[in-house]
Scaffold this motif. Structure first.
Motif, PDB file in Angstrom:
ATOM      1  N   PHE A 102       0.822  -1.211   0.000  1.00  0.00           N
ATOM      2  CA  PHE A 102       0.000   0.000   0.000  1.00  0.00           C
ATOM      3  C   PHE A 102       0.856   1.260   0.000  1.00  0.00           C
ATOM      4  O   PHE A 102       0.534   2.244  -0.673  1.00  0.00           O
ATOM      5  CB  PHE A 102      -0.925  -0.015   1.222  1.00  0.00           C
ATOM      6  CG  PHE A 102      -1.867   1.157   1.287  1.00  0.00           C
ATOM      7  CD1 PHE A 102      -3.025   1.173   0.533  1.00  0.00           C
ATOM      8  CD2 PHE A 102      -1.584   2.244   2.107  1.00  0.00           C
ATOM      9  CE1 PHE A 102      -3.892   2.261   0.583  1.00  0.00           C
ATOM     10  CE2 PHE A 102      -2.444   3.334   2.161  1.00  0.00           C
ATOM     11  CZ  PHE A 102      -3.600   3.343   1.402  1.00  0.00           C
ATOM     12  N   ALA A 103       1.953   1.228   0.749  1.00  0.00           N
ATOM     13  CA  ALA A 103       2.836   2.399   0.821  1.00  0.00           C
ATOM     14  C   ALA A 103       3.465   2.705  -0.530  1.00  0.00           C
ATOM     15  O   ALA A 103       3.738   3.871  -0.846  1.00  0.00           O
ATOM     16  CB  ALA A 103       3.925   2.167   1.870  1.00  0.00           C
ATOM     17  N   LEU A 104       3.694   1.671  -1.339  1.00  0.00           N
ATOM     18  CA  LEU A 104       4.262   1.872  -2.674  1.00  0.00           C
ATOM     19  C   LEU A 104       3.194   2.309  -3.673  1.00  0.00           C
ATOM     20  O   LEU A 104       3.432   3.173  -4.517  1.00  0.00           O
ATOM     21  CB  LEU A 104       4.930   0.582  -3.157  1.00  0.00           C
ATOM     22  CG  LEU A 104       6.183   0.154  -2.392  1.00  0.00           C
ATOM     23  CD1 LEU A 104       6.638  -1.223  -2.859  1.00  0.00           C
ATOM     24  CD2 LEU A 104       7.297   1.164  -2.564  1.00  0.00           C
ATOM     25  N   ARG A 105       2.026   1.697  -3.564  1.00  0.00           N
ATOM     26  CA  ARG A 105       0.941   2.061  -4.487  1.00  0.00           C
ATOM     27  C   ARG A 105       0.535   3.517  -4.315  1.00  0.00           C
ATOM     28  O   ARG A 105       0.137   4.174  -5.282  1.00  0.00           O
ATOM     29  CB  ARG A 105      -0.250   1.132  -4.266  1.00  0.00           C
ATOM     30  CG  ARG A 105       0.025  -0.302  -4.708  1.00  0.00           C
ATOM     31  CD  ARG A 105      -1.126  -1.229  -4.461  1.00  0.00           C
ATOM     32  NE  ARG A 105      -0.809  -2.588  -4.924  1.00  0.00           N
ATOM     33  CZ  ARG A 105      -1.014  -3.685  -4.219  1.00  0.00           C
ATOM     34  NH1 ARG A 105      -1.538  -3.614  -3.012  1.00  0.00           N
ATOM     35  NH2 ARG A 105      -0.697  -4.859  -4.718  1.00  0.00           N
ATOM     36  N   ALA A 106       0.661   4.020  -3.088  1.00  0.00           N
ATOM     37  CA  ALA A 106       0.302   5.417  -2.824  1.00  0.00           C
ATOM     38  C   ALA A 106       1.232   6.385  -3.537  1.00  0.00           C
ATOM     39  O   ALA A 106       0.896   7.558  -3.720  1.00  0.00           O
ATOM     40  CB  ALA A 106       0.320   5.696  -1.320  1.00  0.00           C
ATOM     41  N   THR A 107       2.413   5.894  -3.943  1.00  0.00           N
ATOM     42  CA  THR A 107       3.373   6.753  -4.643  1.00  0.00           C
ATOM     43  C   THR A 107       3.537   6.342  -6.101  1.00  0.00           C
ATOM     44  O   THR A 107       4.511   6.694  -6.744  1.00  0.00           O
ATOM     45  CB  THR A 107       4.740   6.716  -3.937  1.00  0.00           C
ATOM     46  OG1 THR A 107       5.186   5.357  -3.835  1.00  0.00           O
ATOM     47  CG2 THR A 107       4.644   7.296  -2.533  1.00  0.00           C
ATOM     48  N   ASN A 108       2.532   5.573  -6.605  1.00  0.00           N
ATOM     49  CA  ASN A 108       2.469   5.216  -8.026  1.00  0.00           C
ATOM     50  C   ASN A 108       3.665   4.391  -8.500  1.00  0.00           C
ATOM     51  O   ASN A 108       4.109   4.518  -9.652  1.00  0.00           O
ATOM     52  CB  ASN A 108       2.330   6.472  -8.894  1.00  0.00           C
ATOM     53  CG  ASN A 108       1.049   7.225  -8.607  1.00  0.00           C
ATOM     54  OD1 ASN A 108      -0.012   6.623  -8.470  1.00  0.00           O
ATOM     55  ND2 ASN A 108       1.148   8.539  -8.494  1.00  0.00           N
ATOM     56  N   VAL A 109       4.185   3.546  -7.632  1.00  0.00           N
ATOM     57  CA  VAL A 109       5.246   2.612  -8.036  1.00  0.00           C
ATOM     58  C   VAL A 109       4.623   1.527  -8.918  1.00  0.00           C
ATOM     59  O   VAL A 109       3.490   1.095  -8.692  1.00  0.00           O
ATOM     60  CB  VAL A 109       5.916   1.997  -6.792  1.00  0.00           C
ATOM     61  CG1 VAL A 109       6.903   0.911  -7.175  1.00  0.00           C
ATOM     62  CG2 VAL A 109       6.604   3.082  -5.983  1.00  0.00           C
ATOM     63  N   SER A 110       5.337   1.078  -9.930  1.00  0.00           N
ATOM     64  CA  SER A 110       4.805   0.078 -10.861  1.00  0.00           C
ATOM     65  C   SER A 110       4.579  -1.260 -10.157  1.00  0.00           C
ATOM     66  O   SER A 110       5.258  -1.591  -9.176  1.00  0.00           O
ATOM     67  CB  SER A 110       5.760  -0.123 -12.033  1.00  0.00           C
ATOM     68  OG  SER A 110       6.936  -0.799 -11.618  1.00  0.00           O
ATOM     69  N   ASN A 111       3.628  -2.042 -10.689  1.00  0.00           N
ATOM     70  CA  ASN A 111       3.347  -3.355 -10.118  1.00  0.00           C
ATOM     71  C   ASN A 111       4.572  -4.264 -10.168  1.00  0.00           C
ATOM     72  O   ASN A 111       4.798  -5.071  -9.260  1.00  0.00           O
ATOM     73  CB  ASN A 111       2.175  -4.003 -10.853  1.00  0.00           C
ATOM     74  CG  ASN A 111       0.851  -3.372 -10.492  1.00  0.00           C
ATOM     75  OD1 ASN A 111       0.671  -2.873  -9.378  1.00  0.00           O
ATOM     76  ND2 ASN A 111      -0.088  -3.378 -11.431  1.00  0.00           N
ATOM     77  N   LYS A 112       5.369  -4.124 -11.235  1.00  0.00           N
ATOM     78  CA  LYS A 112       6.585  -4.935 -11.348  1.00  0.00           C
ATOM     79  C   LYS A 112       7.542  -4.634 -10.204  1.00  0.00           C
ATOM     80  O   LYS A 112       8.078  -5.563  -9.569  1.00  0.00           O
ATOM     81  CB  LYS A 112       7.273  -4.640 -12.686  1.00  0.00           C
ATOM     82  CG  LYS A 112       8.574  -5.410 -12.878  1.00  0.00           C
ATOM     83  CD  LYS A 112       9.248  -5.039 -14.188  1.00  0.00           C
ATOM     84  CE  LYS A 112      10.583  -5.759 -14.345  1.00  0.00           C
ATOM     85  NZ  LYS A 112      11.263  -5.375 -15.602  1.00  0.00           N
ATOM     86  N   ASP A 113       7.736  -3.361  -9.898  1.00  0.00           N
ATOM     87  CA  ASP A 113       8.635  -2.979  -8.801  1.00  0.00           C
ATOM     88  C   ASP A 113       8.069  -3.407  -7.454  1.00  0.00           C
ATOM     89  O   ASP A 113       8.816  -3.813  -6.553  1.00  0.00           O
ATOM     90  CB  ASP A 113       8.878  -1.470  -8.818  1.00  0.00           C
ATOM     91  CG  ASP A 113       9.795  -1.036  -9.958  1.00  0.00           C
ATOM     92  OD1 ASP A 113      10.490  -1.905 -10.508  1.00  0.00           O
ATOM     93  OD2 ASP A 113       9.792   0.155 -10.303  1.00  0.00           O
ATOM     94  N   ILE A 114       6.749  -3.328  -7.305  1.00  0.00           N
ATOM     95  CA  ILE A 114       6.112  -3.764  -6.055  1.00  0.00           C
ATOM     96  C   ILE A 114       6.357  -5.254  -5.843  1.00  0.00           C
ATOM     97  O   ILE A 114       6.693  -5.686  -4.731  1.00  0.00           O
ATOM     98  CB  ILE A 114       4.605  -3.443  -6.077  1.00  0.00           C
ATOM     99  CG1 ILE A 114       4.396  -1.933  -5.962  1.00  0.00           C
ATOM    100  CG2 ILE A 114       3.877  -4.166  -4.933  1.00  0.00           C
ATOM    101  CD1 ILE A 114       2.963  -1.496  -6.165  1.00  0.00           C
ATOM    102  N   ARG A 115       6.193  -6.051  -6.894  1.00  0.00           N
ATOM    103  CA  ARG A 115       6.385  -7.506  -6.781  1.00  0.00           C
ATOM    104  C   ARG A 115       7.819  -7.867  -6.418  1.00  0.00           C
ATOM    105  O   ARG A 115       8.080  -8.922  -5.830  1.00  0.00           O
ATOM    106  CB  ARG A 115       5.969  -8.198  -8.085  1.00  0.00           C
ATOM    107  CG  ARG A 115       4.469  -8.228  -8.305  1.00  0.00           C
ATOM    108  CD  ARG A 115       4.094  -9.186  -9.418  1.00  0.00           C
ATOM    109  NE  ARG A 115       4.642  -8.771 -10.712  1.00  0.00           N
ATOM    110  CZ  ARG A 115       4.021  -7.987 -11.587  1.00  0.00           C
ATOM    111  NH1 ARG A 115       2.805  -7.525 -11.294  1.00  0.00           N
ATOM    112  NH2 ARG A 115       4.585  -7.674 -12.739  1.00  0.00           N
TER     113      ARG A 115
END
Length: 229
Positions: A102-115
């Motif tokens: 959630f902390a990454l999605r809030a800053t528009n990080v790509s799904n690839k980077d989140i994974r």
């Protein structure tokens, strides 16, 4: 990294929570801020997070004067920090993985980077097998590790930990501070507010003591990442 110059904070009630406090915390330090209940520790943390502004004096965090910061800039400023609270503040409807992501999605990080990033951070805090667990399914110590993972996932230069061991038992408290110490060794600045003097005494980090709104003791900076080596 953090610089307070003659900072005072008086609330509308008349309570003087901080009284002419000046201190410097350099990049890469690990600093405990200690004091009894009502000493002013929480007010200091709120100033660093820009939840409050000083009545007088200057508060500089990551090069920003928080007292002069425009309201629209506050969310972006806070994204440069990692914050860990006493009450965990996990989202109960999300599993461990999604709480951290959630902390990454809030800053528009790509799904690839989140994974890539989330499993790495969960492994770092010893929760690699808990990614799909819900918060109520894990222990208090594990919940605090999730909160720490969430603070770390954006790779901040500064982590502010506000009584992070207040709701867990002493053995787990030691483990949390050990983990913060390991994170500090790679250059991340750690500022931890606590009233647990016995816990603090087990670590060789700089200690700043606040009582009745005043800075009354500071073990000082002697070099090294944690300030005491």
């Amino acid at each position: 990294m953090i610089k307070l110059t003659n900072v005072s904070k008086r609330y509308p009630s008349g309570n003087l929570a901080l009284d002419n406090v000046s201190l410097d915390i350099d990049k890469g330090e690990f600093v405990f801020i200690v004091g009894s209940s009502g000493a002013g520790k929480s007010t200091l943390m709120r100033l660093l997070l820009r939840e409050e502004t000083p009545t007088s004096g200057r508060v500089i965090v990551n090069g920003r004067n928080v007292g002069e910061m425009k309201r629209r800039d506050i969310p972006y400023f806070r994204r440069t920090l990692g914050v860990v609270f006493q009450d965990f503040r996990l989202i109960p409807t999300m599993n461990v993985y999604d709480n951290v992501a959630f902390a990454l999605r809030a800053t528009n990080v790509s799904n690839k980077d989140i994974r890539q990033r989330v499993p790495y951070i969960l492994n770092l805090v010893g929760l690699q097998g808990k990614a799909r667990s819900m918060p109520e399914q894990i222990s208090g110590g594990e919940q605090q590790r999730v909160a720490l993972a969430r603070a770390l996932v954006n790779n901040p230069d500064l982590i502010l930990a506000d009584e992070p061991t207040g709701n867990i038992d002493p053995e787990l408290s030691y483990e949390i501070v050990e983990l913060l110490t390991e994170i500090n060794k790679v250059g991340t600045t750690i500022v931890m507010v606590t009233h647990e003097h016995e816990l603090v005494a087990q670590f060789d980090h700089r200690i700043i003591q606040i009582e009745k709104g005043r800075l009354v003791a500071d073990t000082g900076k002697i070099g090294g990442h944690n300030g005491r080596k």
